[in-house]
Every structure is written in C-alpha cells, then in structure tokens.
Design a protein around this motif. Structure first.
Motif, PDB file in Angstrom:
ATOM      1  N   ALA A  24      -6.420 -17.587  36.943  1.00 59.42           N
ATOM      2  CA  ALA A  24      -7.251 -18.780  37.119  1.00 59.42           C
ATOM      3  C   ALA A  24      -6.858 -19.394  38.459  1.00 59.42           C
ATOM      4  N   ILE A  25      -7.849 -19.598  39.319  1.00 57.14           N
ATOM      5  CA  ILE A  25      -7.607 -20.081  40.678  1.00 57.14           C
ATOM      6  C   ILE A  25      -8.398 -21.366  40.890  1.00 57.14           C
ATOM      7  N   ARG A  26      -7.720 -22.405  41.375  1.00 55.76           N
ATOM      8  CA  ARG A  26      -8.395 -23.670  41.658  1.00 55.76           C
ATOM      9  C   ARG A  26      -8.453 -23.862  43.173  1.00 55.76           C
ATOM     10  N   GLU A  27      -9.690 -23.980  43.681  1.00 52.60           N
ATOM     11  CA  GLU A  27      -9.904 -24.211  45.105  1.00 52.60           C
ATOM     12  C   GLU A  27     -10.977 -25.267  45.271  1.00 52.60           C
ATOM     13  N   ASP A  28     -10.713 -26.228  46.111  1.00 55.68           N
ATOM     14  CA  ASP A  28     -11.670 -27.286  46.411  1.00 55.68           C
ATOM     15  C   ASP A  28     -12.178 -27.977  45.143  1.00 55.68           C
ATOM     16  N   GLY A  29     -11.276 -28.176  44.179  1.00 53.92           N
ATOM     17  CA  GLY A  29     -11.620 -28.890  42.954  1.00 53.92           C
ATOM     18  C   GLY A  29     -12.380 -28.085  41.928  1.00 53.92           C
ATOM     19  N   HIS A  30     -12.570 -26.782  42.165  1.00 54.89           N
ATOM     20  CA  HIS A  30     -13.312 -25.931  41.236  1.00 54.89           C
ATOM     21  C   HIS A  30     -12.438 -24.763  40.786  1.00 54.89           C
ATOM     22  N   THR A  57      -5.152 -22.379  48.433  1.00 53.66           N
ATOM     23  CA  THR A  57      -4.558 -23.666  48.751  1.00 53.66           C
ATOM     24  C   THR A  57      -4.335 -24.486  47.486  1.00 53.66           C
ATOM     25  N   GLY A  58      -4.944 -24.053  46.383  1.00 54.44           N
ATOM     26  CA  GLY A  58      -4.779 -24.741  45.102  1.00 54.44           C
ATOM     27  C   GLY A  58      -3.931 -23.933  44.140  1.00 54.44           C
ATOM     28  N   ALA A  59      -4.057 -24.244  42.881  1.00 55.16           N
ATOM     29  CA  ALA A  59      -3.266 -23.598  41.834  1.00 55.16           C
ATOM     30  C   ALA A  59      -3.700 -22.147  41.614  1.00 55.16           C
ATOM     31  N   VAL A  60      -2.730 -21.291  41.358  1.00 51.89           N
ATOM     32  CA  VAL A  60      -2.970 -19.914  40.935  1.00 51.89           C
ATOM     33  C   VAL A  60      -2.153 -19.713  39.663  1.00 51.89           C
ATOM     34  N   LEU A  61      -2.839 -19.364  38.586  1.00 54.96           N
ATOM     35  CA  LEU A  61      -2.203 -19.230  37.284  1.00 54.96           C
ATOM     36  C   LEU A  61      -2.489 -17.849  36.712  1.00 54.96           C
ATOM     37  N   GLY A  62      -1.577 -17.344  35.922  1.00 61.11           N
ATOM     38  CA  GLY A  62      -1.783 -16.089  35.217  1.00 61.11           C
ATOM     39  C   GLY A  62      -1.704 -16.317  33.726  1.00 61.11           C
ATOM     40  N   LEU A  63      -2.620 -15.683  32.993  1.00 57.41           N
ATOM     41  CA  LEU A  63      -2.652 -15.783  31.537  1.00 57.41           C
ATOM     42  C   LEU A  63      -2.747 -14.374  30.966  1.00 57.41           C
ATOM     43  N   LEU A  64      -1.786 -14.003  30.143  1.00 59.21           N
ATOM     44  CA  LEU A  64      -1.771 -12.683  29.533  1.00 59.21           C
ATOM     45  C   LEU A  64      -1.863 -12.821  28.023  1.00 59.21           C
ATOM     46  N   ASP A  65      -2.850 -12.197  27.421  1.00 60.65           N
ATOM     47  CA  ASP A  65      -2.976 -12.085  25.967  1.00 60.65           C
ATOM     48  C   ASP A  65      -2.550 -10.658  25.640  1.00 60.65           C
ATOM     49  N   VAL A  66      -1.356 -10.518  25.099  1.00 59.85           N
ATOM     50  CA  VAL A  66      -0.787  -9.197  24.889  1.00 59.85           C
ATOM     51  C   VAL A  66      -0.933  -8.766  23.428  1.00 59.85           C
ATOM     52  N   ASP A  67      -1.790  -7.784  23.209  1.00 58.84           N
ATOM     53  CA  ASP A  67      -1.922  -7.108  21.922  1.00 58.84           C
ATOM     54  C   ASP A  67      -2.237  -8.064  20.765  1.00 58.84           C
ATOM     55  N   LEU A  73       2.329 -17.109  30.188  1.00 57.91           N
ATOM     56  CA  LEU A  73       1.768 -17.908  31.270  1.00 57.91           C
ATOM     57  C   LEU A  73       2.634 -17.686  32.501  1.00 57.91           C
ATOM     58  N   LEU A  74       1.992 -17.533  33.652  1.00 59.51           N
ATOM     59  CA  LEU A  74       2.701 -17.316  34.906  1.00 59.51           C
ATOM     60  C   LEU A  74       2.138 -18.250  35.957  1.00 59.51           C
ATOM     61  N   ARG A  75       3.002 -18.691  36.854  1.00 53.68           N
ATOM     62  CA  ARG A  75       2.555 -19.522  37.966  1.00 53.68           C
ATOM     63  C   ARG A  75       3.476 -19.276  39.157  1.00 53.68           C
ATOM     64  N   PRO A  76       2.961 -18.575  40.168  1.00 55.35           N
ATOM     65  CA  PRO A  76       3.780 -18.356  41.358  1.00 55.35           C
ATOM     66  C   PRO A  76       4.115 -19.685  42.031  1.00 55.35           C
ATOM     67  N   THR A  77       5.344 -19.783  42.491  1.00 62.89           N
ATOM     68  CA  THR A  77       5.805 -20.963  43.223  1.00 62.89           C
ATOM     69  C   THR A  77       6.483 -20.475  44.501  1.00 62.89           C
ATOM     70  N   PRO A  78       6.688 -21.366  45.458  1.00 62.73           N
ATOM     71  CA  PRO A  78       7.395 -20.925  46.669  1.00 62.73           C
ATOM     72  C   PRO A  78       8.798 -20.389  46.369  1.00 62.73           C
ATOM     73  N   ALA A  79       9.418 -20.884  45.311  1.00 65.93           N
ATOM     74  CA  ALA A  79      10.780 -20.468  44.977  1.00 65.93           C
ATOM     75  C   ALA A  79      10.840 -19.260  44.046  1.00 65.93           C
ATOM     76  N   GLY A 160      -8.991 -27.483  32.214  1.00 65.91           N
ATOM     77  CA  GLY A 160     -10.229 -27.590  32.970  1.00 65.91           C
ATOM     78  C   GLY A 160     -10.873 -26.284  33.387  1.00 65.91           C
ATOM     79  N   PHE A 161     -10.322 -25.143  32.967  1.00 63.30           N
ATOM     80  CA  PHE A 161     -10.938 -23.868  33.348  1.00 63.30           C
ATOM     81  C   PHE A 161     -11.395 -23.070  32.133  1.00 63.30           C
ATOM     82  N   GLY A 162     -11.647 -23.728  31.032  1.00 63.47           N
ATOM     83  CA  GLY A 162     -12.053 -23.055  29.799  1.00 63.47           C
ATOM     84  C   GLY A 162     -13.326 -22.247  29.932  1.00 63.47           C
ATOM     85  N   ASP A 163     -14.341 -22.820  30.574  1.00 64.25           N
ATOM     86  CA  ASP A 163     -15.612 -22.105  30.724  1.00 64.25           C
ATOM     87  C   ASP A 163     -15.458 -20.871  31.616  1.00 64.25           C
ATOM     88  N   ALA A 164     -14.723 -21.017  32.716  1.00 59.85           N
ATOM     89  CA  ALA A 164     -14.507 -19.886  33.623  1.00 59.85           C
ATOM     90  C   ALA A 164     -13.699 -18.787  32.933  1.00 59.85           C
TER      91      ALA A 164
END
Length: 175
Positions: A24-30, A57-67, A73-79, A160-164
């Motif tokens: 799930a990627i958030r860019e420019d409020g979408h 430039t916005g949030a990047v999230l990972g969602l895995l539904d395993v089996d 849930l994953l979220r890359p950070t600078p660290a 806020g990204f349920g529909d997508a």
C-alpha cells in the motif's frame, strides 16, 4: 553462481503459500495498492526488497496474508524495517514467521505453545500515525474469529486504503 540463484528462486516458488502479498503506497494524499511477488509469502527478504524498491515520498506498507493462518505487516524505515507478526506461534510452522521473529530478535515459541492463543509480536504501533493505535491493532490481531484477510481488510479500512486493498485482492487476474 547465476544457476544457483535461479534454482534458489525456483525452490522459493515451490514453497509459495496460499494468500497474498500487497504493498500500500500513499502519495499526494491518495492510496494505491499493488501486488508483491507471491514468493514474498515464503521469503521475507523478497517482501522487504520489493517494498524498498517502491520509492515514494509518502508511506509504503506491506501486508502479507500467509496461508489464511496469520498476517505480517511491514514498513520500511530509514533505519531498517518495522515488522509486526499477528501470531508468534506461527513461527513453529512457517519460515516467514520465524524470519520475522529473527529480525525482531525475539525468541521463538516452543512446541508447548502450540495450544496457546495467538499473540502478536513486533511493532504494534507500526500504523499508529495512519489512525490505527497499538492497542487496537493488538485486539484485532487477537481476534481468532476473523481470518487474516478479514483482519487486513479491517486494517486497510482503518488506515484509509481499504478500497484500494480490496480492489487488488479481489482482482483474480492479478496473480
């Protein structure tokens, strides 16, 4: 060397599990969602690498539904990467769950824990800035009446990204 890496990738494909891996990627409020490689369900490194390649430039999230057993849930950070595993006991049966615990430096459950109720591990505040407080995520992860896809759909709606998310997950041609 190239032959070995191709063979290793083929081995991961053979281990691929039912479920889905979505970014799930958030860019420019979408929000927009896109599928990750199905191999991400069996290999945490694949999921992390793909998420890092999605520059935003916005949030990047990972969602895995395993089996249909648990979610990650994953979220890359600078660290590094923030991680949350919905059921630590899954590490007894699934390498990807064990890999999450290894990255978190959390001891793996023992065989005696197989009958224990599921418990989450990792960063419960992973999506707090998106409207999902840690205590609500913990309650949602412990809800044994819901399948992981239902839990992730609820997380998507709350953030806020349920529909997508639903659009990508329900697109049977996306695999």
């Amino acid at each position: 060397m190239a032959v070995q890496s191709v063979k290793a990738l083929a081995d991961v494909r053979e281990q691929a599990l039912p479920g889905y891996a979505v970014a799930a990627i958030r860019e420019d409020g979408h929000w927009r969602c896109t599928r990750l490689a199905h191999e991400a369900l069996a290999d945490l490194d694949v999921a992390i690498t793909e998420l890092r390649e999605l520059r935003s430039t916005g949030a990047v999230l990972g969602l895995l539904d395993v089996d249909d057993e648990f979610f990650v849930l994953l979220r890359p950070t600078p660290a590094g990467v923030s991680l949350m595993l919905s059921d630590a006991v899954a590490a007894l049966d699934y390498d990807v769950a064990a890999d999450v615990l290894d990255l978190l430096r959390i001891e793996h459950p023992c065989e005696d824990d197989l009958d224990a109720p599921p418990w989450p591990e990792g960063d419960l505040g992973i999506f707090a800035d998106l409207g999902l407080p840690p205590d609500e995520l913990e309650v949602l992860a412990a809800e044994v009446e819901l399948y992981p896809d239902e839990q992730l759909a609820s997380i998507g709606r709350r953030c806020g990204f349920g529909d997508a998310l639903a659009e990508v997950v329900n697109d049977t041609g996306a695999r």
